[in-house]
Design an enzyme around this catalytic site. Structure first.
Site, short mmCIF file in Angstrom:
data_model
loop_
_atom_site.label_atom_id
_atom_site.label_comp_id
_atom_site.label_asym_id
_atom_site.label_seq_id
_atom_site.Cartn_x
_atom_site.Cartn_y
_atom_site.Cartn_z
N PRO A 103 0.70 -1.11 -0.12
CG PRO A 103 -0.04 -0.96 2.28
CD PRO A 103 0.82 -2.03 1.43
CG HIS B 59 -1.73 1.94 8.42
ND1 HIS B 59 -0.72 2.29 9.24
CD2 HIS B 59 -1.22 2.94 7.11
CE1 HIS B 59 0.17 3.04 8.68
NE2 HIS B 59 -0.05 3.38 7.57
NE ARG C 94 15.47 -5.61 4.99
CZ ARG C 94 15.70 -6.78 5.09
NH1 ARG C 94 16.79 -7.44 5.70
NH2 ARG C 94 15.17 -7.60 4.67
CE1 TYR D 138 0.59 9.14 9.59
CE2 TYR D 138 1.03 6.84 8.86
CZ TYR D 138 1.19 8.30 8.70
OH TYR D 138 1.57 8.78 7.66
#
Length: 313
Positions: A25, A181, A273, A186
Site C-alpha cells: 500500500p 494500518h 532495517r 499513526y
C-alpha cells in the site's frame, strides 16, 4: 536454473497466489475529493495479474481520520461506488485485492487543518505535539504540528466503530479483504507505544492495556468481515513521528498473540532495517523479524528496505 522461492505459488487462506511478491500500500494523494478516480483504476489494473495480491492505498475511516490531501476514504456510499469499478478492473485480471484502512491521529502539520471538518484540530490518543520535522517534498520545508486534543475514554468505541463500518464498506465495494494500518506512528501505533501513550485510563499501564485499543479494533473488524479476510500492518521497530517503544519485541509478540487467538489471515510487518543511520544515510539492521514469523500462525509478510540478497537469508 534454480527456482526463486519468492516466485513460487502460495496459498493464503482461501486465496491461491501465483507468487509471494505483493503490491504494498502506498499513500498516493491523488484521490481528489477523497474519491477513487479513473486513474486509480488504471494504476491498479496495470499492476494486476492472475493470482497477484495487491493492497490498495490507505483509506481514511472518517472525515476526521485524514491528514493528507486527496487520500481516498470509504466512510460514505459515494466512496464505495467510486471504488467499485477499480476493484472490478483488478478482479478482471484475476488478481486478489485487499483494502488498507487507517486513522492518522495527530499527524497534521499546522496550516493544513482544512483537511479536517470545519478546520478543527486532529484528535489523538495523546495531547503531545509531534516535534517539528523536515518535509519529504522538494522544498524540504520544516513542518510544525499543533497540540491535538486527546480522545476521551468514552469516544474510543466510536473510533473502533468507524473502522468496523469502513471495513464493511470495503467488502461492499468488492474488495477481497481489508488490512488495518496499525503502524508508522499513526493512531493505533500511538496507543501501543509507550513513548507516546501517556493516558491515565484503562488504555495505559500494562502491556495488555497499551494493546487493548488495537485488540478491540482488530476483533471488531474481524467480526464484521471475517478474520479470514483480515490482515494487520505493524511496525514495532519504527520511530516515525516520535512513536517508539521501550520493548518493541514484547509489544509485537503480544499483538501477534491476540491475532493468533482470533485467527487473523496475515500479519504484515515493517522491517527494522527501515531505520536509517543519521551519520551515513545507510539502512540499519539492529533487529530481526524472525521471532514474529515464528510466533504468528498465519501468513507473514515483510516490507521495507528489501534488497536482492535479503531473500537468501
Amino acid at each position: 536454473m534454480e527456482t526463486t522461492p519468492l516466485l513460487t505459488p502460495y496459498r493464503m487462506g482461501e486465496f491461491n497466489l501465483a507468487h509471494r511478491v505483493v503490491l504494498a500500500p502506498l499513500t498516493r494523494c491523488r484521490s481528489y475529493g477523497n474519491l477513487a478516480q479513473p486513474h486509480n483504476l488504471l494504476y491498479y489494473e496495470q499492476r494486476a495479474a492472475l493470482g497477484v495480491l495487491l493492497i490498495a492505498e490507505a483509506n481514511a475511516v472518517s472525515e476526521t481520520a485524514r491528514r493528507y490531501p486527496n487520500v481516498p476514504g470509504l466512510w460514505s456510499g459515494e466512496q464505495v461506488e467510486a471504488w467499485k469499478p477499480v476493484v472490478d478492473a483488478v478482479h478482471a485480471k484475476g488478481a486478489v485485492f485487499f483494502c488498507q484502512i487507517w486513522h492518522t491521529g495527530r499527524v497534521l502539520p499546522t496550516g493544513t487543518s482544512h483537511f479536517q471538518p470545519n478546520g478543527q484540530a486532529p484528535v489523538s490518543s495523546t495531547d503531545k505535539q509531534v516535534t517539528p520535522r523536515v518535509s519529504h517534498d522538494h522544498e524540504r520545508s520544516v513542518l510544525e504540528f499543533a497540540a491535538p486534543p486527546r480522545f476521551e475514554t468514552e469516544e474510543i468505541p466510536h473510533v473502533v466503530n468507524d473502522f468496523r463500518i469502513v471495513a464493511r464498506n470495503a467488502i461492499r465495494a468488492g474488495f477481497d479483504g481489508v488490512e488495518i494500518h496499525a503502524s508508522n506512528g499513526y493512531m493505533i501505533d500511538k496507543f501501543m507505544k509507550d513513548s507516546v501513550n501517556d493516558r491515565t485510563d484503562a488504555y495505559n499501564g500494562s502491556l495488555e492495556n497499551h494493546c487493548s485499543f488495537a485488540a478491540k479494533l482488530i476483533a471488531a473488524v474481524g467480526a464484521e468481515v471475517g478474520v479470514d479476510r483480515l490482515g494487520v500492518w505493524l511496525s514495532p521497530f519504527s520511530d516515525y513521528v516520535d512513536c517508539v517503544d521501550s520493548d518493541p519485541e514484547a509489544l509485537a509478540l503480544h499483538v501477534i498473540g491476540s491475532m493468533n487467538g482470533l485467527g487473523v489471515l496475515y500479519c504484515h510487518v515493517v522491517e527494522p532495517r527501515m531505520c536509517v543511520n543519521e551519520n551515513d544515510g545507510k539502512l540499519m539492521i539492529p533487529h530481526r523479524l524472525l521471532p514474529f514469523r515464528k510466533a504468528f500462525k498465519g501468513t507473514f509478510m515483510v516490507n521495507g528496505g528489501t534488497l536482492p540478497d535479503s531473500f537468501l537469508v
